[in-house]
Design an enzyme around this catalytic site. Sequence first.
Site, mmCIF file in Angstrom:
data_model
loop_
_atom_site.group_PDB
_atom_site.id
_atom_site.type_symbol
_atom_site.label_atom_id
_atom_site.label_comp_id
_atom_site.label_asym_id
_atom_site.label_seq_id
_atom_site.Cartn_x
_atom_site.Cartn_y
_atom_site.Cartn_z
ATOM 1 N N GLY A 1 6.030 8.957 13.481
ATOM 2 C CA GLY A 1 5.962 9.792 14.683
ATOM 3 C C GLY A 1 4.569 10.329 14.962
ATOM 4 C CD GLU B 1 8.391 4.838 11.815
ATOM 5 O OE1 GLU B 1 7.705 3.834 11.505
ATOM 6 O OE2 GLU B 1 8.056 5.640 12.694
ATOM 7 C CB ALA C 1 10.178 12.118 12.592
ATOM 8 C CD GLU D 1 7.033 6.376 16.722
ATOM 9 O OE1 GLU D 1 7.397 7.402 16.100
ATOM 10 O OE2 GLU D 1 7.796 5.433 16.976
HETATM 11 N N1 CAA Z 1 8.511 14.586 6.623
HETATM 12 C C1 CAA Z 1 8.721 15.662 5.838
HETATM 13 N N2 CAA Z 1 7.843 16.055 4.886
HETATM 14 C C2 CAA Z 1 6.743 15.294 4.710
HETATM 15 C C3 CAA Z 1 6.472 14.161 5.493
HETATM 16 C C4 CAA Z 1 7.422 13.810 6.498
HETATM 17 N N3 CAA Z 1 7.231 12.776 7.333
HETATM 18 N N4 CAA Z 1 5.301 13.622 5.088
HETATM 19 C C5 CAA Z 1 4.841 14.410 4.088
HETATM 20 N N5 CAA Z 1 5.708 15.418 3.861
HETATM 21 C C6 CAA Z 1 5.594 16.486 2.874
HETATM 22 C C7 CAA Z 1 5.940 15.975 1.463
HETATM 23 O O1 CAA Z 1 7.330 15.957 1.298
HETATM 24 C C8 CAA Z 1 5.227 16.993 0.621
HETATM 25 O O2 CAA Z 1 5.997 18.182 0.596
HETATM 26 P P1 CAA Z 1 6.520 18.768 -0.825
HETATM 27 O O3 CAA Z 1 5.250 19.075 -1.575
HETATM 28 O O4 CAA Z 1 7.296 19.970 -0.423
HETATM 29 O O5 CAA Z 1 7.309 17.692 -1.436
HETATM 30 C C9 CAA Z 1 3.964 17.297 1.427
HETATM 31 O O6 CAA Z 1 4.238 16.889 2.767
HETATM 32 C C10 CAA Z 1 2.754 16.519 0.942
HETATM 33 O O7 CAA Z 1 3.097 15.144 0.915
HETATM 34 P P2 CAA Z 1 2.863 14.212 -0.367
HETATM 35 O O8 CAA Z 1 2.973 15.009 -1.597
HETATM 36 O O9 CAA Z 1 3.737 13.025 -0.214
HETATM 37 O O10 CAA Z 1 1.319 13.844 -0.132
HETATM 38 P P3 CAA Z 1 0.568 12.491 -0.563
HETATM 39 O O11 CAA Z 1 -0.880 12.731 -0.293
HETATM 40 O O12 CAA Z 1 0.987 12.068 -1.907
HETATM 41 O O13 CAA Z 1 1.114 11.365 0.465
HETATM 42 C C11 CAA Z 1 1.740 10.487 2.623
HETATM 43 C C12 CAA Z 1 0.850 11.488 1.825
HETATM 44 C C13 CAA Z 1 1.333 9.076 2.315
HETATM 45 C C14 CAA Z 1 1.508 10.780 4.107
HETATM 46 C C15 CAA Z 1 3.219 10.715 2.237
HETATM 47 O O14 CAA Z 1 3.519 12.097 2.353
HETATM 48 C C16 CAA Z 1 4.183 9.952 3.090
HETATM 49 O O15 CAA Z 1 4.380 8.767 2.895
HETATM 50 N N6 CAA Z 1 4.842 10.646 4.065
HETATM 51 C C17 CAA Z 1 5.874 10.067 4.860
HETATM 52 C C18 CAA Z 1 5.309 9.147 5.926
HETATM 53 C C19 CAA Z 1 6.446 8.531 6.736
HETATM 54 O O16 CAA Z 1 7.287 7.833 6.230
HETATM 55 N N7 CAA Z 1 6.460 8.820 8.070
HETATM 56 C C20 CAA Z 1 7.457 8.304 8.955
HETATM 57 C C21 CAA Z 1 8.549 9.302 9.121
HETATM 58 S S1 CAA Z 1 9.915 8.655 10.048
HETATM 59 C C22 CAA Z 1 9.464 8.758 11.663
HETATM 60 O O17 CAA Z 1 8.385 9.194 11.980
HETATM 61 C C23 CAA Z 1 10.476 8.274 12.674
HETATM 62 C C24 CAA Z 1 9.938 8.128 14.036
HETATM 63 O O18 CAA Z 1 9.614 7.062 14.466
HETATM 64 C C25 CAA Z 1 9.816 9.288 14.930
#
Ligand code: CAA
Length: 261
Positions: free
Chosen positions: A112, A135, A69, A115
């Site tokens: 998400g 999460e 998400a 999911e």
């Molecule tokens: N939401 C919003 N933006 C996201 C994102 C997310 N879930 N995941 C990645 N991005 C964005 C980053 O913010 C970044 O944008 P900016 O350059 O503008 O900052 C861009 O995508 C590239 O990401 P990274 O620079 O972080 O890339 P990386 O290769 O270093 O890392 C990653 C990749 C490990 C996937 C890391 O981006 C990450 O940990 N993302 C979040 C994963 C996460 O926590 N997901 C769960 C979300 S909560 C949820 O999903 C609730 C639910 O149950 C529905």
Amino acid sequence: VRPTEMILSEKAGSKQNVGLIKLNRPKALNALCDQLMKELSQTLDEMDKDEKIGAIVITGSERAFAAGADIKEMIPLEYPNTFLGGFLEHWTKVTEVRKPVVAAVNGFALGGGCELALMCDIIYAGDKAQFGQPEINIGTIPGAGGSQRLARVVGKSLTMEMVLTGNRITAQEAKDAGIVSKVFPADQVVNEAIKLGEKIAEQSPLITAMAKEVVNRAYETTLSEGLKVERRMFHSTFATKDRKEGMTAFSEKRTPKWSSK
Ligand code: CAA
């Protein structure tokens, strides 16, 4: 099929009978913001109604199926509006599609994204795919099935481990755990998913929808209720022309011609 901003969609396969949906928000690793999920629901709806399409494939990019998400969109949310607005409720549209939906997962399938893949009927993964429910690292918990669908598929221990630590698992581990049915080299997974969709699309759309519905009941109900539903649905196939045609074609050693009647 109409192109939208965060989703690319087309008809694929030699008979153009597979709906291919590509999540297309590369800068945010396909983070599933509200707009993307609305476009996805709308595209799924259109493909579900399109008689020329027999199966649907959802994919992302080689780097990310979807990284979850949209965290930035969630920052300002407060409890009352998540509750009253039914935050994430409309995501279940993916599970309401009558046609089989195949997820072709490369790269990150996190939160998400994992999911969303679990809402699909079949998951094919590229060998570099990673699945996770991270999460907990951002002070929340799965909100679209990561504690429920995942637990029903892989059991308690692995679900707990993934949800409590945020640790990711590899495509092969996901296959061993039953999340994924097949693993392919990353550049082949979408084509393999389309081939699978083509094979499904060759069958009777009517009987296919019945088969999908009964398998999904297994995840909703008790064994004895599920067996009753299965048997009734099996009986229902005898009210169709396609059942008679399938069995007749077998005995006449020819390919059946489905009419969806
Ligand atoms: N939401 C919003 N933006 C996201 C994102 C997310 N879930 N995941 C990645 N991005 C964005 C980053 O913010 C970044 O944008 P900016 O350059 O503008 O900052 C861009 O995508 C590239 O990401 P990274 O620079 O972080 O890339 P990386 O290769 O270093 O890392 C990653 C990749 C490990 C996937 C890391 O981006 C990450 O940990 N993302 C979040 C994963 C996460 O926590 N997901 C769960 C979300 S909560 C949820 O999903 C609730 C639910 O149950 C529905």
